[in-house]
Design an enzyme around this catalytic site. Structure first.
Site, PDB file in Angstrom:
ATOM      1  N   ASP A  65       0.815  -1.216   0.000  1.00  0.00           N
ATOM      2  CA  ASP A  65       0.000   0.000   0.000  1.00  0.00           C
ATOM      3  C   ASP A  65       0.846   1.262   0.000  1.00  0.00           C
ATOM      4  O   ASP A  65       0.606   2.188  -0.783  1.00  0.00           O
ATOM      5  CB  ASP A  65      -0.936   0.007   1.213  1.00  0.00           C
ATOM      6  CG  ASP A  65      -2.032  -1.045   1.103  1.00  0.00           C
ATOM      7  OD1 ASP A  65      -2.401  -1.406  -0.026  1.00  0.00           O
ATOM      8  OD2 ASP A  65      -2.517  -1.500   2.147  1.00  0.00           O
ATOM      9  N   ARG A 115       0.388   3.477  16.092  1.00  0.00           N
ATOM     10  CA  ARG A 115      -0.137   4.526  15.216  1.00  0.00           C
ATOM     11  C   ARG A 115      -0.049   5.932  15.808  1.00  0.00           C
ATOM     12  O   ARG A 115       0.317   6.872  15.094  1.00  0.00           O
ATOM     13  CB  ARG A 115      -1.582   4.214  14.810  1.00  0.00           C
ATOM     14  CG  ARG A 115      -1.815   2.976  13.945  1.00  0.00           C
ATOM     15  CD  ARG A 115      -0.630   2.471  13.216  1.00  0.00           C
ATOM     16  NE  ARG A 115      -0.951   1.397  12.274  1.00  0.00           N
ATOM     17  CZ  ARG A 115      -0.119   0.422  11.977  1.00  0.00           C
ATOM     18  NH1 ARG A 115       1.072   0.362  12.565  1.00  0.00           N
ATOM     19  NH2 ARG A 115      -0.455  -0.500  11.087  1.00  0.00           N
ATOM     20  N   ASP A 149      -6.861   1.816  10.512  1.00  0.00           N
ATOM     21  CA  ASP A 149      -5.758   2.764  10.598  1.00  0.00           C
ATOM     22  C   ASP A 149      -6.075   4.125  10.015  1.00  0.00           C
ATOM     23  O   ASP A 149      -5.524   5.146  10.451  1.00  0.00           O
ATOM     24  CB  ASP A 149      -4.514   2.183   9.924  1.00  0.00           C
ATOM     25  CG  ASP A 149      -3.816   1.154  10.791  1.00  0.00           C
ATOM     26  OD1 ASP A 149      -4.080   1.124  12.011  1.00  0.00           O
ATOM     27  OD2 ASP A 149      -2.999   0.378  10.263  1.00  0.00           O
ATOM     28  N   SER A 151      -1.529  -8.812   4.319  1.00  0.00           N
ATOM     29  CA  SER A 151      -1.135  -7.510   4.839  1.00  0.00           C
ATOM     30  C   SER A 151      -0.503  -7.768   6.209  1.00  0.00           C
ATOM     31  O   SER A 151      -1.179  -8.226   7.134  1.00  0.00           O
ATOM     32  CB  SER A 151      -2.362  -6.605   4.977  1.00  0.00           C
ATOM     33  OG  SER A 151      -2.001  -5.386   5.600  1.00  0.00           O
TER      34      SER A 151
END
Length: 392
Positions: free
Chosen positions: A12, A92, A121, A173
């Site tokens: 990504d 994050r 996310d 992922s």
């Protein structure tokens, strides 16, 4: 235009770097946080530059991640939906925090991430970045672009000569850091099938793990793990060593169908060998140290804390307030817990603390019992008064 992109080197973000550069005719500054990933970071730097980044920030943030994010979550006993130990969600807010700081230093107008519209996310990055700087633009290329599947992204990468580490054979992922690993997509979307063996990144298959159990002793001082089998270690070294020990025995695997922020359920598998052992040990110490009311109240707050971390509300007043409550209690959490690791299991063997409230002379039913049994009858009478006769 300058854009600071949270860059991992995965599919990504690699495609996003090239797409953002073309779409906005922008200078892309890639930021990769070193928080103990499995991937070789020098390869990530080379990939970012080859894909068109003007500059790459690569920073060793493992200690900061463990101290300021993973450790508070450990002390709060944060497990999302009582399973997930939140390795990715805890990273994050740190990544967003550094992106905002880099954007200010570089004079960038925007930050960007590689999260999808239905992922968690995109909420976490947007919420964290705007909490720190509401005037900064937050771009989400994976939401905006015309590539509607991972197959389309792979085709885009192939067309533009972008090197990526996934393939149609293994289209997972994967997100890793020192606290744990997240694996999603591909065959894992079929919740009627077990995860394929090659999907796991860290842990041994419990069925083929060693046939002899292994014991490990974790020592805590003020709620912080400081020793492993008597060796005093800094937090990063302790977590790294414990990850190897626990992973060898298949400890720390989690397979969960979880409730995403955006409202639907998804299946993910997670590996958190060290975090699993440390959480069990820390909980066991608190169980012998705290009085009943404090222990039960803290247990009730653990799920709320996990939700705040999962939802991207790390920089909220409520999370800070809960941290204050937990921090007030941690000076008491000193002692040692011995765990046995065997075939995917992590079992408490012994626990000791100078602050323990456990009294063997009160708990025993043998000679030496110091409990006043006659007083117990009066206690039972008074205790029953609020509901006495409620079922007449």
């Amino acid at each position: 235009m300058k854009i600071v992109l949270a860059y991992s080197g995965g599919l990504d973000t690699s495609v996003a770097l090239h797409w953002l550069k073309q779409r906005y005719d922008a200078e892309i500054i890639a930021f990769c946080a070193d928080i103990g990933q499995l991937e070789p970071l020098e390869t990530v730097r080379e990939r970012a530059l080859a894909t068109g980044a003007s500059k790459v920030y690569m920073e060793p943030l493992t200690d900061r991640y463990l101290r300021d994010f993973a450790l508070p979550a450990l002390q709060a006993h944060a497990r999302y939906e009582n399973k997930y130990l939140l390795a990715a969600p805890l990273s994050r807010p740190l990544i967003a925090q550094r992106m905002v700081e880099i954007a200010h230093a570089e004079g960038a107008e925007a930050v960007a991430h590689g999260a999808t519209g239905k992922g968690n996310d995109q909420v976490r990055f947007f919420t964290s970045a705007t909490a720190l700087d509401p005037g900064l633009k937050v771009l989400a290329p994976v939401i905006d672009w015309e590539l509607t599947s991972r197959e389309a992204e792979l085709a885009y990468a192939d067309e533009h000569g972008i090197e990526v580490s996934v393939s149609k054979a293994k289209p997972y992922s994967i997100d890793t850091n020192i606290w744990g690993t997240s694996i999603e997509c591909g065959e894992l979307d079929d919740i009627n099938q077990p995860p394929p063996g090659h999907a796991w990144q860290l842990t041994a298959d419990p069925r083929t793990a060693p046939d002899r159990p292994e014991r490990v002793t974790v020592g805590f001082e003020g709620g912080v793990p400081v020793t492993l089998d008597g060796d005093k270690l800094d937090l990063a070294a302790l977590v790294t060593r414990l990850t190897g020990l626990a992973a060898r025995h298949g400890v720390g695997r989690i397979d969960i169908v979880e409730s995403r922020i955006v409202g639907f359920k998804t299946r993910g598998i997670y590996e958190a060998p060290a975090a699993t052992v440390l959480m069990a040990a820390h909980e066991e110490l608190e169980a012998i140290i705290f009085d009943r009311e404090t222990l039960h109240h803290k247990q009730g707050l653990a799920q709320r804390y996990a939700e705040l971390a999962y939802y991207g509300y790390w920089f909220s007043d409520l999370r800070r307030a809960l941290d204050g409550f937990v921090a007030t209690l941690q000076p008491q959490v000193t002692g040692e817990v011995t765990m046995e690791l065997y075939k995917g299991g992590c079992t408490v063997v012994s626990r000791h603390s100078p602050n323990s409230r456990y009294s063997d002379t009160l708990a025993t039913y043998e000679a030496g019992d110091t409990f006043d049994h006659q007083a117990g009858a009066g206690f039972a009478y008074v205790w029953s008064l609020p509901i006495r006769g409620s079922h007449r």
